[in-house]
Design a protein around this motif. Structure first.
Motif, PDB file in Angstrom:
ATOM      1  N   VAL A  16       0.845  -1.199   0.000  1.00  0.00           N
ATOM      2  CA  VAL A  16       0.000   0.000   0.000  1.00  0.00           C
ATOM      3  C   VAL A  16       0.880   1.249   0.000  1.00  0.00           C
ATOM      4  N   THR A  17       1.931   1.249   0.800  1.00  0.00           N
ATOM      5  CA  THR A  17       2.820   2.409   0.874  1.00  0.00           C
ATOM      6  C   THR A  17       3.518   2.657  -0.446  1.00  0.00           C
ATOM      7  N   PHE A  18       4.129   1.631  -1.051  1.00  0.00           N
ATOM      8  CA  PHE A  18       4.845   1.917  -2.298  1.00  0.00           C
ATOM      9  C   PHE A  18       3.911   2.183  -3.458  1.00  0.00           C
ATOM     10  N   ALA A  31       1.767   8.842  -6.634  1.00  0.00           N
ATOM     11  CA  ALA A  31       2.103  10.252  -6.408  1.00  0.00           C
ATOM     12  C   ALA A  31       3.272  10.685  -7.287  1.00  0.00           C
ATOM     13  N   THR A  32       4.257   9.820  -7.437  1.00  0.00           N
ATOM     14  CA  THR A  32       5.412  10.141  -8.282  1.00  0.00           C
ATOM     15  C   THR A  32       4.999  10.314  -9.734  1.00  0.00           C
ATOM     16  N   VAL A  33       4.180   9.405 -10.237  1.00  0.00           N
ATOM     17  CA  VAL A  33       3.703   9.513 -11.615  1.00  0.00           C
ATOM     18  C   VAL A  33       2.897  10.793 -11.799  1.00  0.00           C
ATOM     19  N   PHE A  34       2.037  11.101 -10.849  1.00  0.00           N
ATOM     20  CA  PHE A  34       1.242  12.327 -10.950  1.00  0.00           C
ATOM     21  C   PHE A  34       2.138  13.564 -10.992  1.00  0.00           C
ATOM     22  N   LEU A  38       5.373  13.800 -11.788  1.00  0.00           N
ATOM     23  CA  LEU A  38       6.227  13.849 -12.977  1.00  0.00           C
ATOM     24  C   LEU A  38       5.444  14.134 -14.249  1.00  0.00           C
ATOM     25  N   ARG A  39       4.216  13.660 -14.335  1.00  0.00           N
ATOM     26  CA  ARG A  39       3.440  13.862 -15.565  1.00  0.00           C
ATOM     27  C   ARG A  39       2.627  15.148 -15.579  1.00  0.00           C
ATOM     28  N   HIS A  40       2.238  15.642 -14.402  1.00  0.00           N
ATOM     29  CA  HIS A  40       1.321  16.772 -14.386  1.00  0.00           C
ATOM     30  C   HIS A  40       1.876  18.029 -13.740  1.00  0.00           C
ATOM     31  N   LEU A  41       2.892  17.912 -12.923  1.00  0.00           N
ATOM     32  CA  LEU A  41       3.407  19.091 -12.224  1.00  0.00           C
ATOM     33  C   LEU A  41       4.798  19.515 -12.679  1.00  0.00           C
ATOM     34  N   VAL A  42       5.596  18.573 -13.142  1.00  0.00           N
ATOM     35  CA  VAL A  42       6.973  18.908 -13.537  1.00  0.00           C
ATOM     36  C   VAL A  42       7.013  19.132 -15.047  1.00  0.00           C
TER      37      VAL A  42
END
Length: 139
Positions: free
Chosen positions: A122-124, A130-133, A135-139
């Motif tokens: 669940v943690t990873f 969150a990492t995908v979000f 990298l794809r939408h904020l960076v």
């Protein structure tokens, strides 16, 4: 976009599950890659020869695919070596902190109904999403 490959994915899942069952049945160990590779260093753990064979199989598999199909395994790797190095260090830190990796917890731990593995998965998964979000939408 990643192509949809249901048969290759099914075959890979079956082989992964089979290897996990065989490692548990033959050696009484969890088939987690971080534990296998760490134990493959001579003198680190008992029975390191099967670990060397397991890692050798990981290396040999793409070569076998190449020899059978005549085409190399397609793999996309980001060109940013600094980001890849940081990501690798974070993954290593996570496997040490979480007492195992995604394969150990996700495949073997969940199959054994381990609550520690459920918490790790669940943690990873939350951090992966969150990492995908980011990298794809904020960076």
């Amino acid at each position: 976009m990643t192509p949809f490959t249901p048969f290759a994915s099914l075959a890979g899942g079956i082989l992964l599950g089979l290897s996990a069952v065989l490692v548990m049945a033959l050696f009484g160990r969890i088939a987690g890659i971080s534990g296998i590779t760490t134990g493959a260093v001579p003198g680190r753990r008992d029975n390191w020869s099967w670990r060397i064979a397991f890692v050798g199989g990981l290396v040999a598999a793409p070569l076998l695919i190449l020899s059978v199909t005549g085409e190399p395994v397609q793999q996309t790797v980001p060109g940013n070596l600094v980001a890849m190095a940081i990501a690798g260090l974070l993954v290593g830190f996570g496997t040490i902190t979480g007492s195992g990796c995604t394969s150990g917890h996700g495949v073997c731990g969940l199959a054994r109904l381990s609550t520690r593995s459920l918490a790790s998965v669940v943690t990873f998964m939350i951090f992966a999403a969150a990492t995908v979000f980011v990298l794809r939408h904020l960076v």
